[in-house]
Design a protein around this motif. Structure first.
Motif, short mmCIF file in Angstrom:
data_model
loop_
_atom_site.label_atom_id
_atom_site.label_comp_id
_atom_site.label_asym_id
_atom_site.label_seq_id
_atom_site.Cartn_x
_atom_site.Cartn_y
_atom_site.Cartn_z
N HIS A 50 0.80 -1.23 0.00
CA HIS A 50 0.00 0.00 0.00
C HIS A 50 0.84 1.29 0.00
O HIS A 50 0.52 2.21 -0.76
CB HIS A 50 -1.00 -0.01 1.15
CG HIS A 50 -2.10 0.97 0.96
ND1 HIS A 50 -2.03 2.27 1.42
CD2 HIS A 50 -3.30 0.86 0.33
CE1 HIS A 50 -3.12 2.91 1.10
NE2 HIS A 50 -3.91 2.08 0.43
N LEU A 102 1.73 2.54 -3.34
CA LEU A 102 0.62 2.87 -4.23
C LEU A 102 0.19 4.34 -4.08
O LEU A 102 -0.76 4.77 -4.72
CB LEU A 102 -0.59 1.96 -3.93
CG LEU A 102 -0.32 0.46 -3.97
CD1 LEU A 102 -1.56 -0.31 -3.54
CD2 LEU A 102 0.14 0.03 -5.35
N PHE A 152 -0.68 6.69 -7.12
CA PHE A 152 -1.76 6.33 -8.03
C PHE A 152 -3.02 7.13 -7.69
O PHE A 152 -3.20 7.57 -6.56
CB PHE A 152 -2.04 4.83 -7.96
CG PHE A 152 -0.93 4.01 -8.56
CD1 PHE A 152 -0.98 3.65 -9.89
CD2 PHE A 152 0.16 3.62 -7.79
CE1 PHE A 152 0.05 2.91 -10.46
CE2 PHE A 152 1.18 2.89 -8.34
CZ PHE A 152 1.14 2.53 -9.68
N ALA A 202 -6.06 3.81 -4.86
CA ALA A 202 -5.53 2.55 -4.32
C ALA A 202 -6.70 1.84 -3.65
O ALA A 202 -7.47 2.45 -2.90
CB ALA A 202 -4.42 2.81 -3.32
N ALA A 241 -4.25 -0.89 -7.49
CA ALA A 241 -4.37 0.56 -7.72
C ALA A 241 -4.54 0.83 -9.21
O ALA A 241 -4.23 -0.01 -10.05
CB ALA A 241 -3.13 1.28 -7.20
N ALA A 285 4.14 1.98 -12.10
CA ALA A 285 3.52 0.66 -12.24
C ALA A 285 4.56 -0.39 -12.62
O ALA A 285 4.57 -1.50 -12.08
CB ALA A 285 2.39 0.71 -13.27
N LEU A 345 6.60 -1.41 -9.65
CA LEU A 345 5.89 -2.37 -8.81
C LEU A 345 5.91 -3.75 -9.43
O LEU A 345 6.09 -4.76 -8.74
CB LEU A 345 4.44 -1.93 -8.58
CG LEU A 345 4.25 -0.93 -7.47
CD1 LEU A 345 2.86 -0.30 -7.55
CD2 LEU A 345 4.44 -1.60 -6.13
#
Length: 167
Positions: free
Chosen positions: A20, A23, A26, A29, A121, A129, A132
């Protein structure tokens, strides 16, 4: 509008919670995590749930496995990218296909286009992205023994379908 969802087990929720903080960049989320099995355009829950139970009669619990972090760079609906936990589950795909055969597919989201996943998210930079997606996560395996009907209009659970299904 209803959907039939797989609730995320505690281990998957904990993984999402550890991700989290990453995120934050974004647009949105997710706080609640589940896996959509099938969407329905029906507004009559009682009739819908009975038909689904009939179609899935005899279906037993199935296995699922989070395999990593993936993304939809340009999703069919809403802002992209969408970062998600990829889920491998031939049993879930088989249930999805049985339901699509009976209820039809929502274009570009279901049928051949169905990708089992748990959204983390959406919206934001593709670079974030991709960062991640490059993270390694330990696989998480679990047995799916329950499906939940979700009422999108009222933003609440409408009912539960335990596996195995007996109609």
């Amino acid at each position: 509008m209803f959907s039939l969802n797989v609730p995320a087990p505690g281990r998957v929720k904990r993984l999402a919670a550890t991700l989290h903080p990453r995120l934050a960049g974004f647009e949105r989320a997710r706080e609640r995590h589940s896996l959509v099995c099938k969407r329905f355009e029906s507004e009559d829950y009682a009739h819908l749930s009975e038909r689904v139970r009939r179609v899935l009669d005899g279906t037993t619990s199935i296995e699922a496995r989070v395999t990593g972090i993936e993304l939809f760079e340009e999703p069919v609906r809403g802002p992209g990218p969408v970062v998600y936990l990829a889920v491998a589950s031939p049993g879930l795909v088989a249930i999805h296909e049985r339901l699509v055969d009976t209820f039809g597919a929502i274009a570009d989201l279901e049928g051949e286009a169905y990708v089992p996943h748990i959204t983390l998210a959406r919206g934001g930079s593709v670079d974030r992205a991709e960062a991640l997606r490059s993270r390694t996560v330990d696989p998480i395996e679990w047995s799916i023994s329950e499906l939940r009907f979700y009422d999108a209009i009222h933003d609440e659970r409408a009912g539960t379908l335990s596996l195995p299904v007996s109609y």
